[in-house]
Design a protein around this motif. Structure first.
Motif, PDB file in Angstrom:
ATOM      1  N   LEU A   1      43.691  57.735  20.345  1.00  0.00           N
ATOM      2  CA  LEU A   1      43.132  56.751  21.270  1.00  0.00           C
ATOM      3  C   LEU A   1      44.232  56.083  22.084  1.00  0.00           C
ATOM      4  O   LEU A   1      44.034  55.769  23.266  1.00  0.00           O
ATOM      5  CB  LEU A   1      42.339  55.698  20.481  1.00  0.00           C
ATOM      6  N   ALA A   2      45.403  55.858  21.481  1.00  0.00           N
ATOM      7  CA  ALA A   2      46.508  55.219  22.204  1.00  0.00           C
ATOM      8  C   ALA A   2      46.920  56.049  23.416  1.00  0.00           C
ATOM      9  O   ALA A   2      47.126  55.519  24.518  1.00  0.00           O
ATOM     10  CB  ALA A   2      47.699  55.022  21.264  1.00  0.00           C
ATOM     11  N   SER A   3      47.026  57.350  23.246  1.00  0.00           N
ATOM     12  CA  SER A   3      47.393  58.224  24.362  1.00  0.00           C
ATOM     13  C   SER A   3      46.281  58.290  25.393  1.00  0.00           C
ATOM     14  O   SER A   3      46.532  58.294  26.604  1.00  0.00           O
ATOM     15  CB  SER A   3      47.711  59.622  23.846  1.00  0.00           C
ATOM     16  N   HIS A   4      45.042  58.327  24.902  1.00  0.00           N
ATOM     17  CA  HIS A   4      43.892  58.358  25.814  1.00  0.00           C
ATOM     18  C   HIS A   4      43.847  57.104  26.678  1.00  0.00           C
ATOM     19  O   HIS A   4      43.620  57.180  27.899  1.00  0.00           O
ATOM     20  CB  HIS A   4      42.610  58.498  24.991  1.00  0.00           C
ATOM     21  N   ARG A   5      44.095  55.946  26.074  1.00  0.00           N
ATOM     22  CA  ARG A   5      44.097  54.687  26.831  1.00  0.00           C
ATOM     23  C   ARG A   5      45.271  54.641  27.799  1.00  0.00           C
ATOM     24  O   ARG A   5      45.154  54.102  28.910  1.00  0.00           O
ATOM     25  CB  ARG A   5      44.169  53.520  25.863  1.00  0.00           C
ATOM     26  N   THR A   6      46.410  55.158  27.384  1.00  0.00           N
ATOM     27  CA  THR A   6      47.582  55.160  28.278  1.00  0.00           C
ATOM     28  C   THR A   6      47.298  55.955  29.541  1.00  0.00           C
ATOM     29  O   THR A   6      47.557  55.488  30.658  1.00  0.00           O
ATOM     30  CB  THR A   6      48.804  55.749  27.552  1.00  0.00           C
ATOM     31  N   TRP A   7      46.780  57.152  29.379  1.00  0.00           N
ATOM     32  CA  TRP A   7      46.470  57.970  30.549  1.00  0.00           C
ATOM     33  C   TRP A   7      45.356  57.327  31.386  1.00  0.00           C
ATOM     34  O   TRP A   7      45.408  57.350  32.623  1.00  0.00           O
ATOM     35  CB  TRP A   7      46.063  59.368  30.111  1.00  0.00           C
TER      36      TRP A   7
ATOM     37  N   ALA B   1      35.447  61.754  21.869  1.00  0.00           N
ATOM     38  CA  ALA B   1      35.093  63.157  22.067  1.00  0.00           C
ATOM     39  C   ALA B   1      35.180  63.515  23.546  1.00  0.00           C
ATOM     40  O   ALA B   1      34.801  62.731  24.417  1.00  0.00           O
ATOM     41  CB  ALA B   1      33.680  63.415  21.535  1.00  0.00           C
ATOM     42  N   GLY B   2      35.682  64.694  23.815  1.00  0.00           N
ATOM     43  CA  GLY B   2      35.817  65.148  25.193  1.00  0.00           C
ATOM     44  C   GLY B   2      37.144  64.810  25.831  1.00  0.00           C
ATOM     45  O   GLY B   2      37.436  65.284  26.938  1.00  0.00           O
ATOM     46  N   SER B   3      37.947  64.013  25.172  1.00  0.00           N
ATOM     47  CA  SER B   3      39.240  63.648  25.727  1.00  0.00           C
ATOM     48  C   SER B   3      40.234  64.788  25.532  1.00  0.00           C
ATOM     49  O   SER B   3      40.155  65.548  24.562  1.00  0.00           O
ATOM     50  CB  SER B   3      39.766  62.375  25.057  1.00  0.00           C
ATOM     51  N   SER B   4      41.172  64.891  26.452  1.00  0.00           N
ATOM     52  CA  SER B   4      42.201  65.915  26.331  1.00  0.00           C
ATOM     53  C   SER B   4      43.326  65.488  25.403  1.00  0.00           C
ATOM     54  O   SER B   4      44.247  66.273  25.153  1.00  0.00           O
ATOM     55  CB  SER B   4      42.789  66.239  27.717  1.00  0.00           C
ATOM     56  N   PHE B   5      43.256  64.260  24.911  1.00  0.00           N
ATOM     57  CA  PHE B   5      44.271  63.742  23.998  1.00  0.00           C
ATOM     58  C   PHE B   5      43.706  63.654  22.591  1.00  0.00           C
ATOM     59  O   PHE B   5      42.490  63.709  22.372  1.00  0.00           O
ATOM     60  CB  PHE B   5      44.750  62.362  24.466  1.00  0.00           C
ATOM     61  N   CYS B   6      44.604  63.516  21.640  1.00  0.00           N
ATOM     62  CA  CYS B   6      44.208  63.460  20.230  1.00  0.00           C
ATOM     63  C   CYS B   6      44.041  62.026  19.742  1.00  0.00           C
ATOM     64  O   CYS B   6      43.158  61.752  18.919  1.00  0.00           O
ATOM     65  CB  CYS B   6      45.251  64.179  19.366  1.00  0.00           C
TER      66      CYS B   6
END
Length: 738
Positions: free
Chosen positions: A417-423, A410-415
């Motif tokens: 988890l893979a993209s969130h971890r990459t950034w 929650a609160g991430s700008s990505f949808c």
């Protein structure tokens, strides 16, 4: 004709060969003939040679005729020439003997002069050696005389009362000792020097001992004059490094042993910073006099400074490094990367602060070239630290790039988890908690590796089949065939008997595909922001040409290249979902054929069902995707599904028309049998017209809904043709009404 051509007169310039060829030293007849045959026939060559021969013969005759008198008188003029030559030979021989005799006399004179010069040079060298030895003996005796005079009681009392005077005496001794050293080096190998060498060694030991004691006394009493005389004396005898080593052992080492204590550093949260602050305080508090004397401060007077010393570089810094390496070995341990990075950052700040205490840029360059400086930097095992960080980042990233696509926190700008971890991995590479200027090249490569890995992951997602299940259900991989042995509840035998070819088939939902595209678009937007974060880090190492940093743009291009394929899959999935309902148009004839249903006034329900995925896309993902992307998908999916819908409606109308024509022929065939009516009962609308009208209502409603989505029906491929098709069918249905 040919014969007449050959008889034509030729000039010397029209020959088929070059006349200069005969004058060459390497003239060869065969080569000459073969070369001419390439241009002319042999007959022509022969004619030219004969012509040239005649020209030469004529020229020779003319030459003889021109100088005929000289040719005739040639023999007459040579009469008596041999007698004249014989008369000249006698005086020439006498002259030759005289020249040889003179040459011999001159050579003997030169040889005698050379021998005398060699003897004189040898005598001069021996004289210089004797003078050097005499100077060595005089210097030794003079120094010993000074030392003996100072050993008297009166001088001892005077020395005790005036250390400065003792420093002046030592400076005199050092000057004389310097001359002694010079002459001793020049007289190396002389037997007399070997006899005097023990006396020289005694003088050296005594002088060095006196200088050490006097320097320590000057440092303890803070007497600038004594320190100046002492350092000048060290410089005179070329022992500046001994003075710097003495200061390091006597003045610096005890302070470092007192400040650098491991348990004190580890017991306090800011122990390392406190220790470095105390080390930096040593130079202004304890090296002030030395820096003033040697010109290491701005306030130093140039006339009273003693050049050639750098106590910060050669005395203080080596002892600091020795103390850190021996008494604080845990400082360089990379096992805890967070603590290691903090210690390394503080240590590099300390080094920069120490460099600022150096008096000049030349001093800083000497510090950076010092072996202790390199030893200190090499102690930091940065490659091991980077490997630990690499494993942390790669492990965290790979844990997210799995078959199970999880939602981002929650609160991430990505949808996802893979993209969130990459950034997060990209940001962490250049965060202050991990960044180090020495590791810029490694961090840059890791950044590109993270982007490449994510690009490969997205490419793998393209290979997965699309599932109709929701995103939450997709978190468990689908299995084809029998159940997975690890999941089946049974005994070991049942698990072992499972077919070996059973493998889980990992699928992806259409919602997850949308999430992937949204994350790719977001990541491409944030990469320039990442580059702005990287630029100040690159400037720290002197990198200025940012236009050459194109690898990040290449990675961004690689990510953008995945979007069209993902969009095509999403469009295809939307199209299939839509047409799965639109093909219900095939059921419209069954609903109206011989059912006596009312004339249709509204569109069929399957149209709303077919448009439901599009409404869901607009409502659920409008905050995640750009409107242009959604519109592109809607247009593409509607174009595909409408084209298929057009073919379906066309087939239905064609079938209706054929059925209608068949019924008409049957009706005409059975006109004589009114008991078997085949047409519609009463005067109402026929079943075929109801079917046409229903399809027209469906298409009209579909066009209205497309416009409500913000799309133009003209931009939907095949829809204008579809509208025209059902409009013609509708006109036909209404035209047949009474």
């Amino acid at each position: 004709m040919e014969k007449s051509r050959m008889n034509l007169p030729k000039g010397p310039d029209t020959l088929c060969f070059d006349k200069d060829e005969f004058m060459k030293e390497d003239f060869d007849v065969d080569h000459f003939v073969s070369d001419c045959r390439k241009r002319v026939q042999l007959e022509e060559l022969r004619g030219d040679l004969e012509l040239y021969y005649k020209l030469l013969k004529t020229a020779m005759v003319e030459l003889i005729n021109k100088d005929y008198a000289d040719f005739v008188n040639l023999s007459t003029n040579l009469v008596g020439m041999d007698k004249a030559l014989n008369q000249l030979s006698v005086p020439l021989g006498q002259l030759r003997e005289e020249v040889l005799s003179l040459r011999s006399s001159v050579s003997e004179g030169i040889r005698a002069v050379d021998e005398r010069m060699c003897k004189q040079e040898d005598i001069r060298k021996k004289k210089m050696c004797v003078l050097r030895l005499i100077q060595v003996i005089r210097s030794v005796e003079k120094i010993e005389k000074i030392l003996n005079s100072q050993s008297s009681k009166e001088t001892s009392a005077l020395e005790a009362s005036s250390p400065l005077w003792t420093g002046q005496i030592l400076e005199r001794i050092a000057t004389e000792f310097n001359q002694l050293q010079f002459h001793a080096v020049q007289s190396k190998g002389m037997p007399l020097l070997d006899k005097v060498r023990p006396r020289i060694a005694g003088i050296t030991a005594m002088l060095q001992q006196s200088l050490e004691g006097l320097l320590l006394e000057g440092l303890q009493t803070s007497n600038v004059d004594i320190i100046r005389h002492c350092l000048r004396t060290y410089a005179t005898i070329d022992k500046t490094r001994d003075a710097e080593a003495l200061v390091g052992q006597v003045l610096v080492k005890p302070y470092m042993d007192e400040v650098i204590v491991e348990h004190i550093v580890e017991s306090h949260p800011n122990g390392l910073q406190i220790m470095y602050d105390k080390l930096l305080e040593f130079v202004p508090h304890h090296c002030r006099l030395l820096r003033e004397v040697t010109g290491g401060t701005i306030s130093s007077e140039k006339g009273n400074t003693v050049p050639g010393y750098d106590f910060l570089v050669n005395s203080v810094w080596p002892e600091i490094v020795r103390g850190l390496e021996e008494k604080l070995p845990s400082l360089f341990n990379p096992g805890n990367p967070d603590a290691f990075h903090e210690k390394y950052t503080l240590s590099m700040d300390f080094v920069r602060a120490f460099e600022r205490q150096c008096g000049s840029q030349a001093s800083v360059r000497r510090l950076r070239a010092h072996p202790a400086y390199h030893s200190f930097n090499n102690k930091w095992n940065l490659p091991v630290y980077f490997q630990i960080r690499f494993r942390e980042i790669a492990g965290s990233l790979e844990a997210a790039l799995t078959d199970v696509l999880e939602d981002a926190p929650a609160g991430s700008s990505f949808c996802l988890l893979a993209s969130h971890r990459t950034w997060g991995s990209l940001q962490r590479c250049w965060s202050d908690e991990m960044f180090s200027p020495v590791l810029v090249h490694r961090l840059w490569r890791l950044t590109l590796q993270v982007l490449a890995r994510y690009s490969v992951f997205v490419g793998e997602l393209l290979l997965r089949p699309i599932s109709n299940e929701s995103a939450k259900d997709i978190k468990k991989p689908l299995v084809t065939g029998s159940k997975d042995p690890s999941v089946t509840q049974g005994n070991g035998e049942d698990q072992g008997s499972a077919p070996s070819e059973t493998k889980p088939v990992v699928s992806i939902s259409s919602t997850q595909l949308v999430y992937v595209v949204a994350d790719l678009d977001k990541l491409q937007e944030q990469l320039p922001e990442l580059l702005e974060t990287i630029k100040p880090k690159l400037e720290m190492i002197g990198f200025k040409n940012f236009s050459s940093v194109s690898a990040l743009e290449d990675s961004q291009t690689s990510l953008a290249a995945c979007v069209p394929a993902l969009s095509n899959r999403i469009i295809h999935d939307l199209s299939e979902s839509c047409f799965s309902y639109l093909k219900s148009a095939l059921e419209v004839p069954r609903l109206y054929r011989r059912t006596n249903k009312e004339v249709p006034t509204t569109a069929s329900s399957y149209v709303d069902s077919a448009l439901k995925p599009f409404y869901q896309l607009q409502s659920e993902h409008k905050d995640k995707l750009k409107r242009a992307i959604i519109q592109q998908w809607l247009e593409g999916a509607l174009s595909e599904s409408t084209h298929k819908y057009y073919e379906t409606v066309s087939d239905v109308l064609s079938s209706v028309r054929k059925m209608e024509e068949s019924l008409k022929r049957l009706k005409q065939a059975r006109k004589s049998s009114p008991a078997n009516p085949v047409g519609p009962s009463g005067g109402g609308m026929s079943d075929d017209d109801k079917i046409r009208l229903q399809l027209a209502l469906d298409v009209e409603y579909l066009g209205e809904q497309i416009q409500k989505m913000g799309l133009a029906t003209k931009d939907i491929k095949s829809f204008p043709a579809l509208a025209e098709l059902v409009a013609a069918a509708k006109d036909q249905a209404t035209a047949e009404q009474p």
